[in-house]
Design a protein around this motif. Sequence first.
Motif, short mmCIF file in Angstrom:
data_model
loop_
_atom_site.label_atom_id
_atom_site.label_comp_id
_atom_site.label_asym_id
_atom_site.label_seq_id
_atom_site.Cartn_x
_atom_site.Cartn_y
_atom_site.Cartn_z
N ASN A 42 0.63 -1.20 -0.02
CA ASN A 42 -0.04 0.07 0.16
C ASN A 42 0.79 1.44 -0.06
OD1 ASN A 42 -2.53 -1.36 0.17
ND2 ASN A 42 -2.23 -1.74 2.22
N SER A 43 2.03 1.13 -0.29
CA SER A 43 2.90 2.34 -0.26
C SER A 43 2.49 3.18 -1.52
CB SER A 43 4.39 1.91 -0.29
OG SER A 43 4.99 1.31 0.74
N ARG A 44 3.02 4.38 -1.40
CA ARG A 44 2.69 5.41 -2.50
C ARG A 44 4.12 5.92 -2.87
NH1 ARG A 44 -0.29 9.13 1.51
NH2 ARG A 44 1.38 8.43 2.78
N VAL A 45 4.52 5.77 -4.11
CA VAL A 45 5.71 6.02 -4.84
C VAL A 45 5.74 7.08 -5.72
CG1 VAL A 45 7.68 5.07 -6.05
CG2 VAL A 45 6.69 3.79 -4.30
N VAL A 56 8.67 4.55 -17.08
CA VAL A 56 7.70 3.87 -17.85
C VAL A 56 8.06 2.50 -17.49
CG1 VAL A 56 6.41 3.28 -19.68
CG2 VAL A 56 7.29 5.54 -19.67
N LEU A 57 8.96 1.76 -17.89
CA LEU A 57 9.14 0.39 -17.35
C LEU A 57 9.26 0.38 -15.77
CD1 LEU A 57 10.03 -2.28 -18.39
CD2 LEU A 57 12.35 -1.85 -17.99
N LEU A 58 9.62 1.15 -15.21
CA LEU A 58 9.84 1.00 -13.71
C LEU A 58 8.27 0.96 -13.15
CD1 LEU A 58 11.54 0.83 -11.10
CD2 LEU A 58 11.65 3.38 -11.03
N GLN A 59 7.50 1.93 -13.77
CA GLN A 59 5.83 1.69 -13.26
C GLN A 59 5.31 0.46 -13.92
OE1 GLN A 59 4.28 5.75 -13.82
NE2 GLN A 59 6.17 5.99 -14.86
N LEU A 67 0.16 -4.97 -6.90
CA LEU A 67 -1.12 -4.48 -7.39
C LEU A 67 -1.82 -3.29 -6.89
CD1 LEU A 67 -3.08 -8.09 -8.17
CD2 LEU A 67 -1.71 -6.67 -9.76
N ASN A 68 -1.43 -2.94 -5.60
CA ASN A 68 -2.06 -2.06 -4.87
C ASN A 68 -1.14 -0.90 -4.50
OD1 ASN A 68 -4.46 -3.39 -4.03
ND2 ASN A 68 -3.62 -4.37 -2.64
N PHE A 69 -0.12 -0.84 -5.17
CA PHE A 69 0.71 0.32 -5.27
C PHE A 69 0.51 1.58 -5.71
CE2 PHE A 69 5.71 0.74 -5.23
CZ PHE A 69 5.92 0.26 -3.98
N GLY A 70 0.19 2.79 -4.92
CA GLY A 70 0.10 4.01 -5.15
C GLY A 70 1.20 4.66 -6.06
N LEU A 71 0.77 4.64 -7.67
CA LEU A 71 1.96 5.33 -8.36
C LEU A 71 1.58 6.57 -8.77
CD1 LEU A 71 2.78 2.07 -10.47
CD2 LEU A 71 4.16 3.06 -8.91
N GLU A 90 -6.02 1.94 -12.27
CA GLU A 90 -6.31 2.52 -11.03
C GLU A 90 -5.26 2.74 -9.84
OE1 GLU A 90 -8.84 0.47 -8.24
OE2 GLU A 90 -7.95 -1.92 -9.00
N LYS A 91 -5.47 3.80 -9.17
CA LYS A 91 -4.39 4.00 -8.20
C LYS A 91 -3.22 4.54 -8.61
CE LYS A 91 -4.02 2.11 -3.92
NZ LYS A 91 -3.55 1.57 -2.97
N SER A 92 -3.22 5.13 -9.79
CA SER A 92 -2.07 5.94 -10.55
C SER A 92 -2.55 7.25 -10.84
CB SER A 92 -1.86 5.10 -11.85
OG SER A 92 -1.45 3.87 -11.58
N GLU A 93 -1.75 8.16 -10.68
CA GLU A 93 -1.97 9.59 -10.90
C GLU A 93 -0.85 10.37 -11.34
OE1 GLU A 93 -3.54 11.96 -7.45
OE2 GLU A 93 -4.21 9.95 -6.63
N PHE A 94 -1.19 11.43 -12.06
CA PHE A 94 -0.14 12.12 -12.91
C PHE A 94 0.12 13.26 -12.04
CE2 PHE A 94 1.07 15.83 -15.77
CZ PHE A 94 2.37 15.28 -15.80
N ALA A 95 1.32 13.69 -11.77
CA ALA A 95 1.62 14.91 -11.12
C ALA A 95 2.71 15.80 -12.10
CB ALA A 95 2.50 14.74 -9.82
N GLU A 96 2.16 16.96 -12.18
CA GLU A 96 3.05 17.63 -13.28
C GLU A 96 4.14 18.45 -12.29
OE1 GLU A 96 2.37 21.30 -16.57
OE2 GLU A 96 0.61 20.53 -15.39
N VAL A 97 5.38 18.15 -12.49
CA VAL A 97 6.37 18.60 -11.96
C VAL A 97 7.65 18.98 -12.37
CG1 VAL A 97 7.96 17.92 -9.83
CG2 VAL A 97 5.60 16.93 -9.82
N ASP A 98 8.09 20.19 -12.22
CA ASP A 98 9.33 20.52 -12.82
C ASP A 98 10.04 20.66 -11.50
OD1 ASP A 98 11.40 22.02 -13.64
OD2 ASP A 98 10.43 23.70 -14.54
#
Length: 433
Positions: A42-45, A56-59, A67-71, A90-98
């Motif tokens: 249940n970790s968030r990375v 991409v490959l890492l994700q 399966l429950n990893f928060g990416l 599911e449990k995947s989000e995009f963060a716009e980061v510079d």
Amino acid sequence: MAGVSVMLHLKSPTSPLMVVSRSVKEREIPKPKTDFHDKIRNSRVLILGGTGRVGVLLQLLFRSFLLNFGLFVGGRNRERGAAMVKNLGEKSEFAEVDIDNVEALENALQDVDLVVHTAGPFQQTEKCPVLEAAIRTKTAYIDVCDDSSYAVRAKSFCNDAIAANIPAITTAGIYPGVSNVMAAELVRAVRDEGRGEPERLRFSYFTAGTGGAGPTILSTSFLLLGEEVVAYSKGERVKLKPYSGMLNVDFGKGIRKRDVFLLNLPEVRSTHEVLGVPTVSARFGTAPFFWNWGMAIMTNLLPAEFLRDRKKVQQLVELFDPVVRAVDGISGERVSMRVDLECSDGRNTVGLFTHRRLSESVGVSTAAFVLAVLEGSTQPGVWYPEEPEGIVVEARDVLLERASQGTISFVMNKLTMRLKTNLIIAAADCSAS
């Protein structure tokens, strides 16, 4: 696809050599056969550079066995990031980061347990903004840095990370990274077995073309040509010309003998200081053979100032990348590394690691470090992979086993004949070889 045979040699408490064989498909995403604690699942990375090839490959690797990893996909391109998140589910989000925007970076780190910095190249970077933000937000940290100056700069934040009670590892990819852990295990085995003291440590790396890792590795290679090589000879720090000191090294199954050349890589300094080996050097070679000629010509003809300029190097990358891509299709994309340890008893101990593709091997290796940190194998502070505070000694075998998923061959603690130094190498190069 036909399967390939994978041979893994690891030390065990009851036997000097444990052999594990397995079969994998050519394009199958490797899955470590490990049960993970619910806290890990249940970790968030957050993966910075998450829309690049390695990110991409890492994700995909994380999603395949956790399966429950928060990416969280971190990057500047929202369109590519959104497409990536859609594929991950599911449990995947995009963060716009510079990563140069401190406020945005710290906001992105607020809700994650660990940040993985893959947004290279790291050469010519004067600050460690991601690591500093991780310390301020008390977020565990890993990077895949392959630059000596950056790694030393990251280490300077060790006390700050200890005060913040966060674990951090710098240079945690395949090489440097897994190669450092291999070196540490070779040194430990020699000392535990009372075979005298380690005298010489040699890292040799080979990649066919770009290894499928994209333009970033091309940028890294060109930027390294602008740096003097730092090596160690009998405890003395020496500086040598980049892409000199050629050796012909046998990488074993799937690669065989290849020419490799001196480069300024961070594991040379870190293993010298951490493991106490007096003579250390690192070399790299590529295929087809004419790319090595091209690298040597660039080193001799282009001013070092030109090769240290990231903007000018990026222009070179844009010029050469289409040609390299085309040749990659012919030369293949395999990657191999060999770690040689010579000891005072006159024997040479070797570790060998060969994978089908550099991008896959970096992804699998980085994932192994991520899991180690989340499982508590890393103490608060900023550490190199070979330091026991970075990866506790008892966890090294597990890390190496995970990193070896999908390899063509992986051998540790093999006794072999010493490498012979090419007689035409200059005397200064011989002293550090």
